[in-house]
Write a protein that holds these residues in place. Sequence first.
Motif, PDB file in Angstrom:
ATOM      1  N   ARG A  25       0.792  -1.227   0.000  1.00 34.18           N
ATOM      2  CA  ARG A  25       0.000   0.000   0.000  1.00 34.18           C
ATOM      3  C   ARG A  25       0.823   1.274   0.000  1.00 34.18           C
ATOM      4  O   ARG A  25       0.257   2.364  -0.173  1.00 34.18           O
ATOM      5  CB  ARG A  25      -0.958  -0.014   1.198  1.00 34.18           C
ATOM      6  N   GLY A  26       2.147   1.155   0.189  1.00 35.36           N
ATOM      7  CA  GLY A  26       2.978   2.358   0.260  1.00 35.36           C
ATOM      8  C   GLY A  26       2.872   2.952   1.644  1.00 35.36           C
ATOM      9  O   GLY A  26       1.797   2.946   2.241  1.00 35.36           O
ATOM     10  N   LEU A  27       3.965   3.483   2.150  1.00 41.10           N
ATOM     11  CA  LEU A  27       3.951   3.983   3.522  1.00 41.10           C
ATOM     12  C   LEU A  27       2.949   5.109   3.720  1.00 41.10           C
ATOM     13  O   LEU A  27       2.256   5.154   4.735  1.00 41.10           O
ATOM     14  CB  LEU A  27       5.344   4.474   3.919  1.00 41.10           C
ATOM     15  N   ALA A  28       2.855   6.023   2.726  1.00 45.46           N
ATOM     16  CA  ALA A  28       2.019   7.212   2.891  1.00 45.46           C
ATOM     17  C   ALA A  28       0.564   6.834   3.173  1.00 45.46           C
ATOM     18  O   ALA A  28      -0.140   7.539   3.883  1.00 45.46           O
ATOM     19  CB  ALA A  28       2.126   8.099   1.655  1.00 45.46           C
ATOM     20  N   ALA A  29       0.103   5.699   2.625  1.00 45.41           N
ATOM     21  CA  ALA A  29      -1.306   5.324   2.729  1.00 45.41           C
ATOM     22  C   ALA A  29      -1.596   4.516   3.992  1.00 45.41           C
ATOM     23  O   ALA A  29      -2.753   4.198   4.262  1.00 45.41           O
ATOM     24  CB  ALA A  29      -1.703   4.515   1.499  1.00 45.41           C
ATOM     25  N   VAL A  30      -0.567   4.203   4.758  1.00 44.82           N
ATOM     26  CA  VAL A  30      -0.729   3.263   5.867  1.00 44.82           C
ATOM     27  C   VAL A  30      -0.712   3.996   7.221  1.00 44.82           C
ATOM     28  O   VAL A  30       0.098   4.886   7.431  1.00 44.82           O
ATOM     29  CB  VAL A  30       0.412   2.215   5.821  1.00 44.82           C
ATOM     30  N   THR A  31      -1.633   3.630   8.114  1.00 41.06           N
ATOM     31  CA  THR A  31      -1.687   4.247   9.447  1.00 41.06           C
ATOM     32  C   THR A  31      -1.019   3.334  10.477  1.00 41.06           C
ATOM     33  O   THR A  31      -0.852   2.137  10.246  1.00 41.06           O
ATOM     34  CB  THR A  31      -3.142   4.466   9.890  1.00 41.06           C
ATOM     35  N   MET A  32      -0.675   3.905  11.631  1.00 42.99           N
ATOM     36  CA  MET A  32      -0.100   3.121  12.729  1.00 42.99           C
ATOM     37  C   MET A  32      -1.071   2.008  13.136  1.00 42.99           C
ATOM     38  O   MET A  32      -0.656   0.902  13.477  1.00 42.99           O
ATOM     39  CB  MET A  32       0.179   4.024  13.947  1.00 42.99           C
ATOM     40  N   ARG A  33      -2.386   2.320  13.098  1.00 42.04           N
ATOM     41  CA  ARG A  33      -3.410   1.339  13.467  1.00 42.04           C
ATOM     42  C   ARG A  33      -3.341   0.111  12.548  1.00 42.04           C
ATOM     43  O   ARG A  33      -3.373  -1.028  13.008  1.00 42.04           O
ATOM     44  CB  ARG A  33      -4.791   2.008  13.360  1.00 42.04           C
ATOM     45  N   GLU A  34      -3.200   0.367  11.220  1.00 43.11           N
ATOM     46  CA  GLU A  34      -3.124  -0.745  10.266  1.00 43.11           C
ATOM     47  C   GLU A  34      -1.826  -1.535  10.426  1.00 43.11           C
ATOM     48  O   GLU A  34      -1.803  -2.757  10.283  1.00 43.11           O
ATOM     49  CB  GLU A  34      -3.228  -0.229   8.827  1.00 43.11           C
ATOM     50  N   LEU A  35      -0.742  -0.795  10.702  1.00 45.25           N
ATOM     51  CA  LEU A  35       0.541  -1.469  10.902  1.00 45.25           C
ATOM     52  C   LEU A  35       0.450  -2.399  12.115  1.00 45.25           C
ATOM     53  O   LEU A  35       0.933  -3.535  12.071  1.00 45.25           O
ATOM     54  CB  LEU A  35       1.670  -0.439  11.100  1.00 45.25           C
ATOM     55  N   ALA A  36      -0.216  -1.923  13.186  1.00 42.98           N
ATOM     56  CA  ALA A  36      -0.389  -2.754  14.381  1.00 42.98           C
ATOM     57  C   ALA A  36      -1.211  -3.997  14.044  1.00 42.98           C
ATOM     58  O   ALA A  36      -0.837  -5.125  14.406  1.00 42.98           O
ATOM     59  CB  ALA A  36      -1.068  -1.946  15.487  1.00 42.98           C
ATOM     60  N   ALA A  37      -2.309  -3.796  13.307  1.00 43.90           N
ATOM     61  CA  ALA A  37      -3.188  -4.918  12.946  1.00 43.90           C
ATOM     62  C   ALA A  37      -2.428  -5.953  12.125  1.00 43.90           C
ATOM     63  O   ALA A  37      -2.531  -7.165  12.361  1.00 43.90           O
ATOM     64  CB  ALA A  37      -4.410  -4.404  12.190  1.00 43.90           C
ATOM     65  N   GLU A  38      -1.636  -5.470  11.150  1.00 42.58           N
ATOM     66  CA  GLU A  38      -0.872  -6.371  10.283  1.00 42.58           C
ATOM     67  C   GLU A  38       0.111  -7.215  11.105  1.00 42.58           C
ATOM     68  O   GLU A  38       0.335  -8.390  10.805  1.00 42.58           O
ATOM     69  CB  GLU A  38      -0.116  -5.564   9.217  1.00 42.58           C
ATOM     70  N   ALA A  39       0.668  -6.596  12.157  1.00 37.64           N
ATOM     71  CA  ALA A  39       1.646  -7.308  12.989  1.00 37.64           C
ATOM     72  C   ALA A  39       0.972  -8.115  14.098  1.00 37.64           C
ATOM     73  O   ALA A  39       1.658  -8.767  14.889  1.00 37.64           O
ATOM     74  CB  ALA A  39       2.640  -6.310  13.582  1.00 37.64           C
ATOM     75  N   GLY A  40      -0.369  -8.060  14.172  1.00 38.61           N
ATOM     76  CA  GLY A  40      -1.093  -8.838  15.175  1.00 38.61           C
ATOM     77  C   GLY A  40      -1.077  -8.204  16.557  1.00 38.61           C
ATOM     78  O   GLY A  40      -1.184  -8.902  17.574  1.00 38.61           O
ATOM     79  N   PHE A  41      -0.978  -6.866  16.607  1.00 36.73           N
ATOM     80  CA  PHE A  41      -0.998  -6.141  17.881  1.00 36.73           C
ATOM     81  C   PHE A  41      -2.317  -5.371  18.004  1.00 36.73           C
ATOM     82  O   PHE A  41      -2.936  -5.038  16.994  1.00 36.73           O
ATOM     83  CB  PHE A  41       0.150  -5.129  17.929  1.00 36.73           C
ATOM     84  N   ALA A  42      -2.710  -5.075  19.240  1.00 41.41           N
ATOM     85  CA  ALA A  42      -3.852  -4.187  19.456  1.00 41.41           C
ATOM     86  C   ALA A  42      -3.465  -2.778  19.010  1.00 41.41           C
ATOM     87  O   ALA A  42      -2.273  -2.469  18.900  1.00 41.41           O
ATOM     88  CB  ALA A  42      -4.232  -4.184  20.930  1.00 41.41           C
ATOM     89  N   ASN A  43      -4.464  -1.949  18.754  1.00 38.95           N
ATOM     90  CA  ASN A  43      -4.195  -0.554  18.402  1.00 38.95           C
ATOM     91  C   ASN A  43      -3.385   0.081  19.537  1.00 38.95           C
ATOM     92  O   ASN A  43      -3.745  -0.024  20.695  1.00 38.95           O
ATOM     93  CB  ASN A  43      -5.517   0.196  18.192  1.00 38.95           C
ATOM     94  N   GLY A  44      -2.275   0.723  19.195  1.00 40.82           N
ATOM     95  CA  GLY A  44      -1.394   1.297  20.211  1.00 40.82           C
ATOM     96  C   GLY A  44      -0.331   0.321  20.696  1.00 40.82           C
ATOM     97  O   GLY A  44       0.602   0.710  21.406  1.00 40.82           O
ATOM     98  N   GLY A  45      -0.460  -0.942  20.290  1.00 34.95           N
ATOM     99  CA  GLY A  45       0.452  -1.975  20.788  1.00 34.95           C
ATOM    100  C   GLY A  45       1.870  -1.872  20.253  1.00 34.95           C
ATOM    101  O   GLY A  45       2.791  -2.478  20.803  1.00 34.95           O
ATOM    102  N   LEU A  46       2.051  -1.099  19.174  1.00 37.28           N
ATOM    103  CA  LEU A  46       3.410  -0.946  18.623  1.00 37.28           C
ATOM    104  C   LEU A  46       4.227   0.080  19.408  1.00 37.28           C
ATOM    105  O   LEU A  46       5.456   0.118  19.283  1.00 37.28           O
ATOM    106  CB  LEU A  46       3.351  -0.505  17.151  1.00 37.28           C
TER     107      LEU A  46
END
Lengths: 195, 195
Positions: A25-46
Amino acid sequence: MPKIVDHDARRRLIIRSVWSLIGRRGLAAVTMRELAAEAGFANGGLAPYFRDKDEILLAAFQYACEATEARLEPAVAERGGLAALRGLCHELMPLDDTRLLEARVVVAFWDRALCDPRMSSAHEVTTDRWRTLMHCCLAQARAYGEITTSTSDEDIVETLFAVAAGFQVHAVLTPTTTTAERQLQVLEALLTSYA
Amino acid sequence: MPKIVDHDARRRLIIRSVWSLIGRRGLAAVTMRELAAEAGFANGGLAPYFRDKDEILLAAFQYACEATEARLEPAVAERGGLAALRGLCHELMPLDDTRLLEARVVVAFWDRALCDPRMSSAHEVTTDRWRTLMHCCLAQARAYGEITTSTSDEDIVETLFAVAAGFQVHAVLTPTTTTAERQLQVLEALLTSYA
């Protein structure tokens, strides 16, 4: 210090799992929330691992560089001269899916590096190391008589390095034109012209 | 239709004023609020012209392409053959402050184009046109006997195009290594190798 070891392993696990999301998706389009979800963490878990997207991108870039260097080393150590120079270029060029994904992360990184001194210095340190490696191979190739051109080593390194970066852009943006086959042909024509 | 004309002029005014902000800070670091402030609009004032940052970036990219093409045309029309090919490469290479700023916008655009079909298609249309122009100059140069290499035209275009893109990255990220002088030397060595 079991806690630190765990921390490092966790960071690498996160990097690996966000890697494909940035690539897709390219970094610009990605939120911290989505990055956490992709890594299997809760929102804020990163947060304990990465403060923001920039920290993740920097880590992803360093991960890409380490992967590239892990591939470079045997190519340079086992062969030497022109063969090593060729192998080195192949590892920098986006010739397969792994290197195409690396190219996507690297292109995202360039944009941020333009405005972030920490990222641009990480970029400079890495590219300096690769340029130095190229110079070593080139000096060997001259000693072996494989390269005899009057074009200076600085110009050759600059050419090969620019071509590799250009391929990283074009192979992902215009893949039907900048195919792996085309990239290899261009490299061979260049190396032949230095003979 | 005076309203439409006014609208277009306004859009171009906005593009010009956000241009330097993107160049200075990179698109990723810039908010719609800052873009509005840079263009002299109230917060939210850009909405009638650009819905979001992506629309602004697309317009900025197209503006950069138009500026490049305005410079390309005389270089190609007045000269011809090898001189035109050289002139065309010079306009794509980041040799002065204007072209360095264009390079910064283009690098930001690449990242977004990786994930946005509208942007990647704008990129493809433009690069196709430039590749075609290069092929025309190259055919002329062959007809004039200025270029006689057995390297195919496709490979030459791919090389020059990759080198120009690579320079766009390196001249902004490692400016002390990828100087204008170095870029020109690399280009001349390539063109000489095609003689």
